[in-house]
Structure formats: C-alpha cells, structure tokens
Design a protein around this motif. Structure first.
Motif, PDB file in Angstrom:
ATOM      1  N   LEU A 184       1.161  -1.619  -0.295  1.00 44.38           N
ATOM      2  CA  LEU A 184       0.354   0.007   0.242  1.00 44.38           C
ATOM      3  C   LEU A 184       0.841   1.063   0.047  1.00 44.38           C
ATOM      4  O   LEU A 184       0.745   1.690  -1.007  1.00 44.38           O
ATOM      5  N   LYS A 185       2.013   1.292   0.383  1.00 46.31           N
ATOM      6  CA  LYS A 185       3.092   2.866   0.861  1.00 46.31           C
ATOM      7  C   LYS A 185       3.619   1.992  -0.513  1.00 46.31           C
ATOM      8  O   LYS A 185       3.432   3.759  -1.104  1.00 46.31           O
ATOM      9  N   GLN A 186       3.758   1.300  -1.441  1.00 43.33           N
ATOM     10  CA  GLN A 186       4.327   1.895  -2.873  1.00 43.33           C
ATOM     11  C   GLN A 186       2.828   1.759  -3.970  1.00 43.33           C
ATOM     12  O   GLN A 186       3.979   2.810  -4.636  1.00 43.33           O
ATOM     13  N   GLN A 187       1.881   1.744  -3.420  1.00 40.57           N
ATOM     14  CA  GLN A 187       0.681   2.568  -4.133  1.00 40.57           C
ATOM     15  C   GLN A 187       0.867   3.971  -4.097  1.00 40.57           C
ATOM     16  O   GLN A 187      -0.238   4.766  -4.293  1.00 40.57           O
ATOM     17  N   GLU A 196      -5.186   2.688   8.938  1.00 44.03           N
ATOM     18  CA  GLU A 196      -6.206   3.032   8.467  1.00 44.03           C
ATOM     19  C   GLU A 196      -7.278   2.505   7.290  1.00 44.03           C
ATOM     20  O   GLU A 196      -8.075   1.572   7.695  1.00 44.03           O
ATOM     21  N   GLY A 197      -6.903   2.424   6.558  1.00 42.39           N
ATOM     22  CA  GLY A 197      -7.279   1.360   5.375  1.00 42.39           C
ATOM     23  C   GLY A 197      -7.594  -0.412   5.652  1.00 42.39           C
ATOM     24  O   GLY A 197      -8.835  -0.899   5.058  1.00 42.39           O
ATOM     25  N   PRO A 205      -6.120  -5.900   1.307  1.00 39.80           N
ATOM     26  CA  PRO A 205      -4.767  -4.538   0.707  1.00 39.80           C
ATOM     27  C   PRO A 205      -5.204  -4.531  -0.906  1.00 39.80           C
ATOM     28  O   PRO A 205      -5.478  -2.475  -1.185  1.00 39.80           O
ATOM     29  N   GLY A 206      -6.180  -4.793  -1.526  1.00 44.51           N
ATOM     30  CA  GLY A 206      -7.566  -4.487  -2.887  1.00 44.51           C
ATOM     31  C   GLY A 206      -8.500  -3.568  -2.788  1.00 44.51           C
ATOM     32  O   GLY A 206      -8.003  -2.521  -3.220  1.00 44.51           O
ATOM     33  N   LEU A 207      -9.229  -4.039  -1.778  1.00 43.40           N
ATOM     34  CA  LEU A 207     -10.332  -2.931  -0.965  1.00 43.40           C
ATOM     35  C   LEU A 207      -9.571  -1.437  -0.432  1.00 43.40           C
ATOM     36  O   LEU A 207      -9.746  -0.768  -0.103  1.00 43.40           O
ATOM     37  N   ALA A 208      -8.705  -1.524   0.259  1.00 42.95           N
ATOM     38  CA  ALA A 208      -7.830  -1.027   1.253  1.00 42.95           C
ATOM     39  C   ALA A 208      -7.704  -0.057   0.254  1.00 42.95           C
ATOM     40  O   ALA A 208      -7.627   1.444   0.647  1.00 42.95           O
ATOM     41  N   HIS A 209      -6.403  -0.277  -0.935  1.00 42.64           N
ATOM     42  CA  HIS A 209      -6.037   0.703  -2.194  1.00 42.64           C
ATOM     43  C   HIS A 209      -7.409   1.184  -2.282  1.00 42.64           C
ATOM     44  O   HIS A 209      -7.173   2.965  -2.844  1.00 42.64           O
ATOM     45  N   GLU A 210      -8.447   1.143  -3.147  1.00 44.12           N
ATOM     46  CA  GLU A 210      -9.515   1.545  -3.696  1.00 44.12           C
ATOM     47  C   GLU A 210     -10.039   2.070  -2.746  1.00 44.12           C
ATOM     48  O   GLU A 210     -10.469   3.219  -3.192  1.00 44.12           O
ATOM     49  N   TRP A 211     -10.247   2.022  -1.331  1.00 40.92           N
ATOM     50  CA  TRP A 211     -10.964   3.392  -0.873  1.00 40.92           C
ATOM     51  C   TRP A 211     -10.153   3.953  -0.233  1.00 40.92           C
ATOM     52  O   TRP A 211     -11.008   5.154  -0.147  1.00 40.92           O
TER      53      TRP A 211
END
Length: 321
Positions: A184-187, A196-197, A205-211
C-alpha cells in the motif's frame, strides 16, 4: 507490463511452473477474495500462452501482433466472458446464461487462428446459471489440446462440485499485514492511511487501496456516524435509508455497515448481544444482495435500519413501511 503485487506473483509463478513442466490443465479455477487481482494474473498467463515471440524466460514480448491484438481486445483466440445485456438492452443480466457457454464450446472446437492456443476466461464463474453449468461441465469433460477454459471466482463454493473437481485450482489468499502495508505504501499511501485502510478492509489490501483512492474511508466514517445517531435516536431510519440509497454507493454503505456491526460484535463478551449483532450483520448482507433485484431499495434499507434501532433498545419509528 505492470508489476504484480506479491500475492499475485506467487500464483502466477505456480501456473508458469505448471506450464513449463507440461502440467497446466485445460480447466483452471482462480479463486479467492474479490479484488486481489485474479483477472490480471489470468490475463497475463493468457498473453504468455498466445505470444508469438516470447522472451527466453517465456514471458510475453508485448510487441508482436498477438500481444497487440490482446491489448486491443480483438485477439481471435482469446475470449472474456461475463455479464451481457438483457434482451431489452436496458441493463446487464445477473447470470451467465447457456447461450454464452454454447458459444464458448463452439469457439474451443475451432482451430486457433494464430496456430497457438485458445483461451476463454469466465468471470465471475459462480454467476453461471444451472442450465449453463451443465453445458460448461460438458466442455470441461472434453478438453482439446491447446484449448484453455479458465474460471475466476470469489465464491468457488457456489460452483457445482463436479465443475470444481475438473479444474486445476489456483488460490489467492489475503497476504500478511506487513506485506499488505508495504504494498500500500508503494502505491503512494502514507503509513497512517494504509493502516487505517487495512483495518477497515479487515486486512484486504485490494479493498484498502480502492477505498483510500476513492474516498471510501470517508464514506465509512459517514456510515459509522449515521449508525451511531440511529442508535441514539438522533436521526430517523426512513430519511437515513433514503439518503443511503440516493446514489451509486448504496451497496458499499451496506458493506461498511455490516463490517462495523461485526467489529462491534468482536469487542463484546455477552453471547446474546453478540448473536444479535451477528444476525444484523447477516441481514445487512442479505439487504445488499436485494439491491441487485427489483425490490424497492429504500424500503429494504429502512427495514434494516429499523432493526438496528431496535437492537439498541430505542423506540422504532414508523414511516413509509
């Protein structure tokens, strides 16, 4: 070509190893939670099989005619199958129907136009209806060399056991928290936002990234605030329901609501209260499924929110029900 997330790379490497040793099956089942990148892995594997000038490592070149056609979505030996419009053309069907599976069978019986392989991907495979499943099973039972039929599913248990048993299974699993956090930090997300995500997405991680990218966490905070106000009796269930279903985020609001109820239940020790919250969690998910039908969304959500009010010992309001 974009780099895979570590959990995608692991599955891809497994499939590549099977291909290299001649063990890649005709039927594959890519399964695991939604939004972990199953389709991206399946598509790269398809490109690997269809590329006319692969590198020494077998990876697709990205520049041959086959790779260009795949990128344009016009490769004659590749087909992606998902929901199609209904007969009236007013909306997408909610099932994959037998006509689509028959077209797949016909396609796989033909000689590949580019002389290599043929690949068909079905996503989501659990949406194949009963009649179509019988036709799909027949296709899986009669494999032809060089023809591949791959199923993508976030809910593989909904597929008939006869279909699952005829597929080589590749499973996507939620990664460890540290790996998800690093990715996520790389994104481009800060560590605080990533944490938090991840917590909100229960380690996904996929959902967290989207949100994190689409203000989904702001929506979650709004839902949490609404639920707290409902519990206190500060807002009405009817007006809140109308607001929740007033845009395209109704399904996501209900997902957040269900997750928040589950989080509440996890912090409790009283069995009766825990059971009540678990039952409301199930009701929220059923209501989310109802939103995909012709049911009046505002009435279904009002009923759900009235149940939330009742669960918190407040006098349920009347309204339009």
């Amino acid at each position: 070509m974009s780099a895979f997330a570590p959990w995608q790379q692991r599955v891809y490497d497994q499939a590549v190893a099977a291909q290299a040793s001649g063990r890649l099956a005709h039927g594959l089942l890519f399964c695991g939670p939604a939004q972990l990148g199953k389709r991206a892995v399946a598509e790269r594997l398809a490109q690997r099989l269809l590329c006319q000038q692969p590198g020494t490592d077998g990876e697709p070149c990205g520049s041959c005619r086959s790779c260009h056609l795949l990128a344009a979505g016009t490769h004659p030996d590749y087909q992606f199958v998902s929901f199609i419009p209904n007969k009236e053309g007013t909306r997408l069907r909610t099932e994959i129907v037998i006509e689509q599976i028959r077209q797949i069978s016909e396609k796989l019986s033909l000689t590949p136009q580019y002389g290599g392989a043929q690949v068909v991907i079905i996503d989501p495979a659990e949406a194949v209806n009963h009649a179509a499943c019988n036709a799909l099973l027949k296709t899986l039972e009669e494999p032809v060399p060089g023809r591949y039929l791959w199923l993508l599913s976030a809910h593989p248990a909904r597929l008939p056991a006869t279909i699952r048993s005829r597929c080589q299974r590749y499973e996507f699993r939620l990664p460890q928290a540290a790996e998800s956090l690093t990715w996520l930090k790389q994104q481009g997300h800060s560590e605080a936002a990533a944490r938090e995500g991840l917590e909100a997405a229960r380690g996904h991680p996929g959902l967290a990234h989207e949100w994190l990218g689409n203000d989904g966490l702001a929506l979650r905070r709004e839902v949490a605030s609404d639920m707290a106000k409902l519990a206190r009796g500060d807002v009405g269930a009817v007006e809140t329901a109308q607001r929740w279903v007033g845009d395209e985020n109704a399904g996501l609001r209900l997902r957040h609501a269900a997750d928040l109820a589950l989080s509440d239940a996890a912090g409790l020790t009283g069995p009766e209260r825990t059971r009540s919250l678990a039952a409301w969690f199930d009701q929220a998910n059923r209501t989310r499924d109802l939103l995909r039908t012709t049911v009046r969304a505002d009435l279904a959500v009002t009923e759900l929110l009235l149940a939330w009010r009742a669960l918190h010992g407040r006098r349920a309001e009347g309204g339009s029900r």
